[in-house]
Scaffold this active site. Structure first.
Site, PDB file in Angstrom:
ATOM      1  N   ASN A   1       0.877  -1.176   0.000  1.00 58.63           N
ATOM      2  CA  ASN A   1       0.000   0.000   0.000  1.00 58.63           C
ATOM      3  C   ASN A   1       0.911   1.222   0.000  1.00 58.63           C
ATOM      4  O   ASN A   1       1.495   1.553   1.025  1.00 58.63           O
ATOM      5  CB  ASN A   1      -0.896  -0.045   1.251  1.00 58.63           C
ATOM      6  CG  ASN A   1      -1.710   1.219   1.419  1.00 58.63           C
ATOM      7  OD1 ASN A   1      -1.800   2.052   0.506  1.00 58.63           O
ATOM      8  ND2 ASN A   1      -2.312   1.378   2.585  1.00 58.63           N
TER       9      ASN A   1
ATOM     10  N   LYS B   1       0.072   4.248  -0.295  1.00 59.53           N
ATOM     11  CA  LYS B   1      -0.572   5.434   0.289  1.00 59.53           C
ATOM     12  C   LYS B   1      -0.331   6.641  -0.623  1.00 59.53           C
ATOM     13  O   LYS B   1      -0.298   6.476  -1.832  1.00 59.53           O
ATOM     14  CB  LYS B   1      -0.077   5.670   1.723  1.00 59.53           C
ATOM     15  CG  LYS B   1      -0.195   4.397   2.560  1.00 59.53           C
ATOM     16  CD  LYS B   1      -0.015   4.631   4.028  1.00 59.53           C
ATOM     17  CE  LYS B   1      -0.158   3.307   4.760  1.00 59.53           C
ATOM     18  NZ  LYS B   1      -0.181   3.432   6.193  1.00 59.53           N
TER      19      LYS B   1
ATOM     20  N   HIS C   1      -9.641   1.438   4.624  1.00 61.75           N
ATOM     21  CA  HIS C   1      -8.384   1.615   5.370  1.00 61.75           C
ATOM     22  C   HIS C   1      -8.638   2.588   6.523  1.00 61.75           C
ATOM     23  O   HIS C   1      -9.415   3.532   6.389  1.00 61.75           O
ATOM     24  CB  HIS C   1      -7.297   2.154   4.439  1.00 61.75           C
ATOM     25  CG  HIS C   1      -5.944   2.120   5.079  1.00 61.75           C
ATOM     26  ND1 HIS C   1      -5.542   3.072   5.990  1.00 61.75           N
ATOM     27  CD2 HIS C   1      -4.932   1.234   4.977  1.00 61.75           C
ATOM     28  CE1 HIS C   1      -4.318   2.768   6.410  1.00 61.75           C
ATOM     29  NE2 HIS C   1      -3.929   1.653   5.807  1.00 61.75           N
TER      30      HIS C   1
ATOM     31  N   GLU D   1      -7.029   4.962   7.630  1.00 60.18           N
ATOM     32  CA  GLU D   1      -6.758   6.380   7.319  1.00 60.18           C
ATOM     33  C   GLU D   1      -7.952   7.006   6.603  1.00 60.18           C
ATOM     34  O   GLU D   1      -8.218   8.195   6.749  1.00 60.18           O
ATOM     35  CB  GLU D   1      -5.459   6.490   6.503  1.00 60.18           C
ATOM     36  CG  GLU D   1      -4.246   6.264   7.407  1.00 60.18           C
ATOM     37  CD  GLU D   1      -3.034   5.653   6.727  1.00 60.18           C
ATOM     38  OE1 GLU D   1      -2.974   5.652   5.486  1.00 60.18           O
ATOM     39  OE2 GLU D   1      -2.142   5.170   7.458  1.00 60.18           O
TER      40      GLU D   1
ATOM     41  N   GLU E   1      -5.775  -4.738  10.530  1.00 56.62           N
ATOM     42  CA  GLU E   1      -4.730  -3.738  10.763  1.00 56.62           C
ATOM     43  C   GLU E   1      -5.049  -2.959  12.036  1.00 56.62           C
ATOM     44  O   GLU E   1      -5.873  -2.033  12.006  1.00 56.62           O
ATOM     45  CB  GLU E   1      -4.668  -2.750   9.595  1.00 56.62           C
ATOM     46  CG  GLU E   1      -4.291  -3.376   8.273  1.00 56.62           C
ATOM     47  CD  GLU E   1      -3.705  -2.337   7.319  1.00 56.62           C
ATOM     48  OE1 GLU E   1      -2.586  -2.570   6.846  1.00 56.62           O
ATOM     49  OE2 GLU E   1      -4.332  -1.300   7.077  1.00 56.62           O
TER      50      GLU E   1
ATOM     51  N   GLY F   1       2.218   2.317  10.734  1.00 57.75           N
ATOM     52  CA  GLY F   1       3.215   3.369  10.576  1.00 57.75           C
ATOM     53  C   GLY F   1       3.916   3.768  11.863  1.00 57.75           C
ATOM     54  O   GLY F   1       4.592   4.793  11.911  1.00 57.75           O
TER      55      GLY F   1
ATOM     56  N   SER G   1       3.020  -2.078  10.422  1.00 57.70           N
ATOM     57  CA  SER G   1       4.459  -2.156  10.705  1.00 57.70           C
ATOM     58  C   SER G   1       5.094  -3.506  10.355  1.00 57.70           C
ATOM     59  O   SER G   1       6.005  -3.967  11.046  1.00 57.70           O
ATOM     60  CB  SER G   1       4.747  -1.784  12.164  1.00 57.70           C
ATOM     61  OG  SER G   1       4.343  -0.443  12.414  1.00 57.70           O
TER      62      SER G   1
HETATM   63  P1  PGA Z   1       2.629   0.323   7.629  1.00 55.63           P
HETATM   64  O1  PGA Z   1       1.177   0.570   6.982  1.00 55.63           O
HETATM   65  O2  PGA Z   1       3.142  -0.980   7.077  1.00 55.63           O
HETATM   66  O3  PGA Z   1       3.448   1.496   7.170  1.00 55.63           O
HETATM   67  O4  PGA Z   1       2.429   0.271   9.103  1.00 55.63           O
HETATM   68  C1  PGA Z   1       0.290  -0.505   6.768  1.00 55.63           C
HETATM   69  C2  PGA Z   1      -0.990  -0.019   6.165  1.00 55.63           C
HETATM   70  O5  PGA Z   1      -1.456   1.079   6.535  1.00 55.63           O
HETATM   71  O6  PGA Z   1      -1.573  -0.695   5.307  1.00 55.63           O
END
Ligand code: PGA
Length: 250
Positions: A12, A14, A99, A101, A166, A172, A211
């Site tokens: 992803n 983003k 997601h 976010e 998640e 992140g 992560s």
């Molecule tokens: P990350 O993000 O691996 O940077 O923690 C995962 C995601 O949001 O899909």
């Protein structure tokens, strides 16, 4: 892993990446050879601006390209939005919906996420539906209740979807749940999928995200009912994503 289920490693990107980043995508596509294709499916969800260029760059490699969101309608007066049909037309085959976010930044509800997943299916895209508890919900011991409610509200009736667990607080941040906590969540999601879809629920892929990096991927991917990973930061560099792929058992 789940016996008989082919793992999926999904990146992803983003809101990261310009045409220069396609270099990384080409390196991923080139490394995704016959032996790897047998072991795992590989998907990279790029920003909408790169969908067509990424699909062209990956053409012939079986590396799948996906988007990160879609609108529920097939077309119409929705300035700035993108329909699932447009994503498919750009050459992509999958889309992330729900997601955290987007749930936070755009106040997306379970009902909207479900409608987006249905739109994706209508356009023959594979929806990757994200669920996960916040840090406060985990502290309060509500994790499984939250996941149950998100599954009930966000999943369409068809089983042709991927679920990504998640934990919001792990995205992140470099933090991950304990392996026992991941195992508990994935076991719970599996039970819910089987209760909902019967035998088809046993073959549905449940990804872990938050992560994931080369250093922890082997341990996470070995957990029962973890059928792959949704990878943010570590998917931007081909070396990192390929190192995570190398950790897939099988
Ligand atoms: P990350 O993000 O691996 O940077 O923690 C995962 C995601 O949001 O899909």
């Amino acid at each position: 892993m789940t016996p008989g289920v082919k793992p999926l490693i999904a990146g992803n990107w983003k809101m990261n990446g310009t045409r220069a980043s396609l270099r990384e995508l080409v390196a991923m596509a080139e490394a995704y050879d016959g032996a790897m294709r047998k072991r795992l499916d590989m998907l990279v969800c790029v920003p909408a601006t790169l969908l067509h260029a990424a699909a062209s760059a990956a053409l012939g490699s079986r590396l799948m390209i996906g988007a990160q969101d879609c609108h529920v309608a097939a077309s119409g007066a929705h300035t700035g939005d993108i329909a699932a049909e447009m994503i498919a037309d750009a050459g992509a085959v999958a889309v992330i919906v729900g997601h955290s976010e987007r749930r936070t930044d755009h106040r997306e509800t379970d009902g909207l996420v479900r409608a987006k997943a249905e739109a994706a299916l209508r356009a023959d895209l594979l929806p990757v539906i994200c669920i996960g508890e916040t840090g406060a919900e985990r502290q309060a011991g509500q994790t499984l209740d939250v996941l149950g409610a998100q599954l009930d509200g966000s999943l369409p009736s068809a089983p042709a979807v991927v679920v990504a667990y998640e934990p919001v607080w792990a995205i992140g941040t470099g933090l991950t749940p304990t392996m026992a906590d991941i195992a508990e969540a994935h076991h719970f999601v599996r039970e819910r999928l089987v209760a909902r879809h019967g035998p088809a629920g046993r073959a549905m892929r449940i990804l872990y995200g938050g992560s994931v990096k080369p250093a922890n991927a082997a341990e996470i991917l070995a957990i029962d009912h973890v059928d792959g990973a949704l990878v943010g930061g570590a998917s931007l560099k081909s070396a990192d994503l390929l190192a995570i792929c190398a950790c897939c058992p099988g």
